[in-house]
Design a protein around this motif. Sequence first.
Motif, PDB file in Angstrom:
ATOM      1  N   VAL A   5      -7.897  -4.326   8.661  1.00 22.08           N
ATOM      2  CA  VAL A   5      -6.648  -3.718   9.127  1.00 22.08           C
ATOM      3  C   VAL A   5      -6.536  -2.317   8.555  1.00 22.08           C
ATOM      4  O   VAL A   5      -6.462  -2.142   7.335  1.00 22.08           O
ATOM      5  N   GLU A   6      -6.539  -1.326   9.461  1.00 23.16           N
ATOM      6  CA  GLU A   6      -6.429   0.065   9.032  1.00 23.16           C
ATOM      7  C   GLU A   6      -4.980   0.520   9.019  1.00 23.16           C
ATOM      8  O   GLU A   6      -4.142  -0.008   9.748  1.00 23.16           O
ATOM      9  N   SER A   7      -4.725   1.550   8.229  1.00 21.57           N
ATOM     10  CA  SER A   7      -3.428   2.205   8.217  1.00 21.57           C
ATOM     11  C   SER A   7      -3.622   3.626   7.706  1.00 21.57           C
ATOM     12  O   SER A   7      -4.670   3.957   7.153  1.00 21.57           O
ATOM     13  N   GLY A   8      -2.596   4.454   7.915  1.00 18.75           N
ATOM     14  CA  GLY A   8      -2.610   5.788   7.335  1.00 18.75           C
ATOM     15  C   GLY A   8      -2.869   6.929   8.281  1.00 18.75           C
ATOM     16  O   GLY A   8      -2.854   8.088   7.874  1.00 18.75           O
ATOM     17  N   CYS A  22      -8.086   0.639   4.604  1.00 14.71           N
ATOM     18  CA  CYS A  22      -8.595  -0.491   5.376  1.00 14.71           C
ATOM     19  C   CYS A  22      -8.611  -1.703   4.466  1.00 14.71           C
ATOM     20  O   CYS A  22      -9.344  -1.720   3.465  1.00 14.71           O
ATOM     21  N   THR A 119      -7.012   3.537  13.895  1.00 16.75           N
ATOM     22  CA  THR A 119      -5.804   4.309  13.603  1.00 16.75           C
ATOM     23  C   THR A 119      -6.046   5.748  14.069  1.00 16.75           C
ATOM     24  O   THR A 119      -7.107   6.323  13.830  1.00 16.75           O
TER      25      THR A 119
END
Length: 125
Positions: A5-8, A22, A119
């Motif tokens: 799960v990616e973010s940012g 991640c 993302t």
Amino acid sequence: QVQLVESGGGSVQAGGSLRLSCAASAYTASTLCMGWFRQAPGLEREDVATIYTRGGSPNYADSVKGRFTISQDNANGKKTLYLQMNSLKPEDTAMYYCAADSPPCTKPAYKYRNWGQGTQVTVSS
């Protein structure tokens, strides 16, 4: 199988910085190699940076050397991969994906078997 799960991601002006994260659901043989890849519209997915999570020097695409840094941590028994992106350029605009697999780590993107949802990073001039 491992979930990533990616973010940012986000939108920044040229010269700005972003940090991608991640989170991996497990730390197994399938996460011995982890990396960041990106894909711009109409182009093939390309590698940005990869790392062997048990040590060794990361590998970077020539286009990001000196600007991007890949790192990892194992806080609370969970594997998290980061990509610190500095001095961003409009040509860095793409969907960024986290990937994981067993070695070798420098194999092409299509050989990585575990992917996050991506993302978006948008850099304006």
